[in-house]
Design a protein around this motif. Structure first.
Motif, PDB file in Angstrom:
ATOM      1  N   LEU A 367      -6.501  22.150 -29.395  1.00 45.79           N
ATOM      2  CA  LEU A 367      -5.362  22.801 -30.204  1.00 45.79           C
ATOM      3  C   LEU A 367      -5.152  21.742 -31.231  1.00 45.79           C
ATOM      4  O   LEU A 367      -4.603  22.150 -32.433  1.00 45.79           O
ATOM      5  CB  LEU A 367      -4.071  22.708 -29.379  1.00 45.79           C
ATOM      6  N   THR A 368      -5.235  20.605 -30.900  1.00 45.63           N
ATOM      7  CA  THR A 368      -5.170  19.413 -32.047  1.00 45.63           C
ATOM      8  C   THR A 368      -6.169  19.662 -33.289  1.00 45.63           C
ATOM      9  O   THR A 368      -5.599  19.735 -34.429  1.00 45.63           O
ATOM     10  CB  THR A 368      -5.535  18.076 -31.384  1.00 45.63           C
ATOM     11  N   GLU A 369      -7.296  19.928 -32.838  1.00 43.10           N
ATOM     12  CA  GLU A 369      -8.252  20.461 -33.854  1.00 43.10           C
ATOM     13  C   GLU A 369      -7.854  21.362 -34.663  1.00 43.10           C
ATOM     14  O   GLU A 369      -8.001  21.643 -35.948  1.00 43.10           O
ATOM     15  CB  GLU A 369      -9.763  20.640 -33.358  1.00 43.10           C
ATOM     16  N   ILE A 370      -7.208  22.810 -34.235  1.00 44.87           N
ATOM     17  CA  ILE A 370      -6.814  23.850 -34.786  1.00 44.87           C
ATOM     18  C   ILE A 370      -5.496  23.470 -35.767  1.00 44.87           C
ATOM     19  O   ILE A 370      -5.678  23.840 -36.814  1.00 44.87           O
ATOM     20  CB  ILE A 370      -6.353  25.021 -33.885  1.00 44.87           C
ATOM     21  N   LEU A 418      -0.231  31.916 -30.232  1.00 47.58           N
ATOM     22  CA  LEU A 418       1.052  31.824 -29.902  1.00 47.58           C
ATOM     23  C   LEU A 418       1.616  30.403 -29.875  1.00 47.58           C
ATOM     24  O   LEU A 418       2.802  30.317 -30.408  1.00 47.58           O
ATOM     25  CB  LEU A 418       1.307  32.182 -28.270  1.00 47.58           C
ATOM     26  N   LEU A 419       0.889  29.319 -30.034  1.00 46.19           N
ATOM     27  CA  LEU A 419       1.415  28.085 -29.903  1.00 46.19           C
ATOM     28  C   LEU A 419       1.538  27.829 -31.522  1.00 46.19           C
ATOM     29  O   LEU A 419       2.592  27.167 -31.726  1.00 46.19           O
ATOM     30  CB  LEU A 419       0.230  27.120 -29.474  1.00 46.19           C
ATOM     31  N   MET A 420       0.606  28.299 -32.202  1.00 46.43           N
ATOM     32  CA  MET A 420       1.064  27.938 -33.657  1.00 46.43           C
ATOM     33  C   MET A 420       2.449  28.877 -34.155  1.00 46.43           C
ATOM     34  O   MET A 420       3.042  27.901 -35.224  1.00 46.43           O
ATOM     35  CB  MET A 420      -0.348  28.424 -34.606  1.00 46.43           C
ATOM     36  N   GLU A 421       2.584  29.752 -33.525  1.00 44.13           N
ATOM     37  CA  GLU A 421       3.929  30.379 -34.029  1.00 44.13           C
ATOM     38  C   GLU A 421       4.965  29.617 -33.332  1.00 44.13           C
ATOM     39  O   GLU A 421       5.901  29.491 -34.279  1.00 44.13           O
ATOM     40  CB  GLU A 421       3.865  31.750 -32.971  1.00 44.13           C
ATOM     41  N   GLN A 422       4.974  28.833 -32.355  1.00 46.48           N
ATOM     42  CA  GLN A 422       5.997  28.006 -31.935  1.00 46.48           C
ATOM     43  C   GLN A 422       6.085  26.751 -32.947  1.00 46.48           C
ATOM     44  O   GLN A 422       6.907  26.452 -33.270  1.00 46.48           O
ATOM     45  CB  GLN A 422       5.780  27.305 -30.545  1.00 46.48           C
ATOM     46  N   VAL A 423       5.015  26.314 -33.260  1.00 44.47           N
ATOM     47  CA  VAL A 423       4.763  24.994 -34.094  1.00 44.47           C
ATOM     48  C   VAL A 423       5.487  25.346 -35.417  1.00 44.47           C
ATOM     49  O   VAL A 423       6.229  24.495 -36.046  1.00 44.47           O
ATOM     50  CB  VAL A 423       3.526  24.483 -34.215  1.00 44.47           C
ATOM     51  N   LEU A 424       5.264  26.344 -36.005  1.00 47.63           N
ATOM     52  CA  LEU A 424       5.595  26.908 -37.433  1.00 47.63           C
ATOM     53  C   LEU A 424       7.028  27.285 -37.202  1.00 47.63           C
ATOM     54  O   LEU A 424       7.700  27.321 -38.549  1.00 47.63           O
ATOM     55  CB  LEU A 424       4.640  27.906 -37.801  1.00 47.63           C
ATOM     56  N   ALA A 425       7.824  27.685 -36.374  1.00 44.75           N
ATOM     57  CA  ALA A 425       8.974  28.304 -36.245  1.00 44.75           C
ATOM     58  C   ALA A 425      10.219  27.244 -36.352  1.00 44.75           C
ATOM     59  O   ALA A 425       9.680  25.939 -35.973  1.00 44.75           O
ATOM     60  CB  ALA A 425       9.349  29.023 -34.820  1.00 44.75           C
ATOM     61  N   THR A 494       2.912  24.813 -24.666  1.00 43.16           N
ATOM     62  CA  THR A 494       1.390  24.784 -24.420  1.00 43.16           C
ATOM     63  C   THR A 494       0.704  25.031 -23.119  1.00 43.16           C
ATOM     64  O   THR A 494      -0.042  25.599 -23.122  1.00 43.16           O
ATOM     65  CB  THR A 494       0.947  23.160 -24.893  1.00 43.16           C
ATOM     66  N   ALA A 495       1.239  23.977 -22.140  1.00 42.31           N
ATOM     67  CA  ALA A 495       0.740  24.198 -20.762  1.00 42.31           C
ATOM     68  C   ALA A 495       1.094  25.747 -20.203  1.00 42.31           C
ATOM     69  O   ALA A 495      -0.116  26.128 -19.525  1.00 42.31           O
ATOM     70  CB  ALA A 495       1.564  23.198 -19.920  1.00 42.31           C
TER      71      ALA A 495
END
Length: 685
Positions: A367-370, A418-425, A494-495
């Motif tokens: 996910l770090t790489e993404i 889904l994680l990127m949505e959380q990070v960007l929100a 994430t987990a």
């Protein structure tokens, strides 16, 4: 070819220019926030790519050297190319007290030779009168091994791209940082653009992390405060056959694009990386030779435009092409290059502000790489209003032996989305709703203002934060649990979304009751992640994490369903959260727990994947379905005990409510298990 443009998430931003404006000392918002905490001994800066972390560190380091009795500053970067981020800067020209200066011989990232050979230079620096050294993580590790932790007493150690460190005993740098913290005679500034520190591995032990003062600057704040970039799309797309045949269905040659081709060991790779690049070039148009100055391939596109393509994959071209990309005009001239094709390069620390599209072929496990790849496209640049990240993934094929691997890759891509949505929100702050609840200063509560008797959603535009009241919400009691709810909900999410059982059942098992995911699976994840916390704190973290995930999903669902003007601007997400909260009679934790967090992700998947493949994925997952495990039954019994406290009775097997029935099944399962074990004991006694 038909264009398959189905973004899994599209985020709009206000473009208020705030994050790019500097104060009287020449600091942008994030840098000012970090500088306010410059007196702290241990600082952790969590901030997106391009937010100015390198310069924030310069401001802090110079203050420590001039005002805090720190003798030397050692800047540690993961790879040599990132060393250039710490070149000399005339900060006083923009209002700061001092300039940032590194004596050339002490920027070891520019020095010839291997990391091991540069260790003596570190010793020479420590013995010199100069104050600033820049070196790689590897050089620093070797130096600490050779000279010991005490040799660095009185220094500031600044670790850039901190997610490369981990608390795993095999990670030397992580172990050394633990020793520095135990000795307590250095200052440490850690910086990361990734919100998933070390992915599955913690970067620091919890007790060490608690010593750090955290400065968080969110993606939302960063992008909302840009001058030009208004929209960011994140999508995954499925193809069958060879990706290079299908690439033009997602690649627009008129967008400035970085293409990351798949790792040669991945399913998507043809195992011949040079041929893949040739194939992509062939799809784009007619080859017209190589630019002698930059080494870029010149390709005439079908519309007659001459494209300049930088090939960083072919080892025989790499050096010249890399130099061509480092020319000053690359930074200032939008038309210097059109498309960059890379494998393993052009990610972390790679700065091409004009990039509008990061196109990645093949699933990336990290996910770090993404996040790092997406960061290549989220730079603000004049005339660039739109950016996107696309993950091109091979569609599962029934005839393939590796169909299970293909299904796993599909699930992981959904998890990443889904994680990127959380990070960007925007950031969520949750509080319990009670008779004493009052509006929080600085938050806008919508057209009708704050309602003492209703559900309230406040939003602070400048900080990008929500203030949301939830009935029945558990509050974290310990300092650690409060920090996790404030800083680390994305770590918990994430987990959860990477938990295969939760993801598979949430997406493809129609019989799954949402509470089995939100309470049982998430409950187990929080217990495993934070075993040192008591039950109450674990439950508070679980509730806060599931509320953040489910409110993001509900807002996305409302935005996706709405085609009216009201929900198309930069406030769409905020309006979506507010609409959901206002449309329900009572925003309480039971309601939030009753939402399947993966429902909207499935709706998007169903649009982007063929019906046949979708059925096939569901069949692969159904074949693996297991009945209740003892661990899940125990978690259900714990939930049943809470149910009894609230209702005065145990859950019943005949209940109409599927969740109550499921808790009763958990009790029945454990009762049977205990009876079987006792009868086995009697028969064999």
């Amino acid at each position: 070819m038909t264009n398959k443009h189905i973004p899994s998430v599209s985020v709009n931003y206000a473009c208020n220019g705030r994050s790019t404006k500097a104060n009287e000392l020449g600091m942008r918002v994030m840098q000012e926030r970090a500088y306010e905490r410059r007196g702290e001994q241990y600082l952790l800066i969590k901030s997106p790519p391009a937010s100015g972390k390198s310069r924030a560190l310069m401001f802090i380091a110079l203050d420590k050297l001039h005002n805090q009795n720190i003798k030397k500053a050692i800047i540690v970067v993961p790879e040599k190319s990132i060393g250039s981020s710490f070149n000399n800067e005339p900060l006083s020209l923009h209002g700061f007290y001092w300039d940032w200066e590194v004596v050339p011989k002490w920027n070891l990232c520019n020095a010839p030779g291997e990391d091991g050979g540069k260790v003596n230079s570190v010793k020479a620096f420590l013995e010199s009168d100069d104050q600033v050294l820049v070196c790689t993580h590897a050089t620093f590790r070797f130096a600490v091994d050779k000279f010991g932790v005490p040799a660095f007493d009185g220094c500031l150690i600044a670790v850039d791209e901190f997610h490369h460190v981990s608390a795993n005993p095999d990670n030397r740098l992580g172990a050394q940082l633990g020793q520095f913290i135990a000795r307590d005679k250095v200052h440490i500034v850690a910086m990361t653009g990734s919100y998933f520190r070390g992915d599955a591995e913690a970067v620091l032990s919890p007790e060490d992390e608690a010593k750090f003062d955290t400065i968080t600057y969110t993606y939302y704040e960063q992008l909302n405060g840009y001058e030009y970039l208004k929209t960011l799309d994140i999508g995954y797309y499925f193809y069958s056959g060879s990706y290079s045949d299908d690439i033009l269905s997602v690649l627009n040659p008129n967008e400035k694009t970085i293409i990351h081709i798949p790792n040669v060991n991945s399913r998507e790779s043809s195992k011949d990386k040079i041929k893949e690049v040739e194939h992509i070039i062939d799809e784009l148009g007619e080859w017209h030779g190589i630019d002698p100055e930059t080494g870029f391939d010149l390709v005439k596109a079908k519309d007659g435009k001459l494209l300049k393509i930088a090939d960083l994959v072919d080892p025989s071209k790499q050096q010249k092409v890399s130099a061509g990309l480092r020319m000053p005009e690359a930074k200032y001239n939008r038309d210097h290059v059109d498309i960059i094709i890379a494998l393993g390069m052009a990610k972390e620390g790679f700065d091409w502000i004009w990039c509008e599209h990061a196109l990645t072929v093949g699933y990336r496990a990290s996910l770090t790489e993404i996040i790092q790849i997406i960061g290549r496209a989220t730079r603000d640049a004049k005339g660039k209003t739109h950016a996107r990240f696309t993950n091109l993934i091979a569609e599962p094929d029934a005839s393939e032996e590796a169909v299970t691997d293909a299904v796993n890759d599909t699930l992981k891509a959904i998890a990443a989305s889904l994680l990127m949505e959380q990070v960007l929100a925007p950031r969520f702050n949750f509080t319990p709703k009670n008779a004493q609840s009052t509006p929080v200063e600085g938050f806008d509560y919508g057209e009708n203002g704050y309602d003492p008797n209703g559900n309230n959603v406040g939003f602070n535009e400048s900080t990008g934060q929500f203030q949301i009241e939830i009935n029945g919400l558990a509050e974290p009691k310990s300092t650690d649990a409060q920090r996790i709810c404030q800083e680390d909900l994305n770590e918990v999410i994430t987990a959860f979304v990477q938990d295969k059982t939760a993801l598979e059942r949430g997406l493809f098992d129609e019989e799954t009751i949402p509470e089995e995911l939100t309470q049982v699976r998430m409950g187990k994840i929080v217990k495993d992640k934070y075993p040192e916390l008591d039950d109450e704190d674990q439950e508070a973290i679980r509730q806060h994490a599931i509320a953040a995930l489910n409110l993001t999903q509900k807002a996305k669902e409302i935005v996706n369903q709405s085609n009216d003007k009201e929900h198309s601007g930069s406030t769409a997400f905020v309006d979506g959260v507010r609409k959901f909260a206002m449309d329900v009679r009572d925003l309480d934790i039971d309601l939030i727990d009753s939402i399947n967090p993966f429902r909207e992700a499935y709706a998007i998947l169903a649009k982007s994947m063929g019906e046949e493949s979708l059925k096939q994925v569901a069949a692969v997952i159904a074949a693996k379905k297991v009945s209740l495990t003892e661990e899940e039954a125990r978690e259900l019994v714990d939930r049943a005990i809470k149910f009894k406290k609230e209702r005065g009775r145990l859950p019943e097997l005949s209940a109409a409510d599927p969740w109550e029935k499921r808790m009763a099944e958990g009790i029945a399962f454990l009762t049977r298990k205990v009876a079987e074990e006792s009868s086995y004991g009697e028969n064999n006694g």
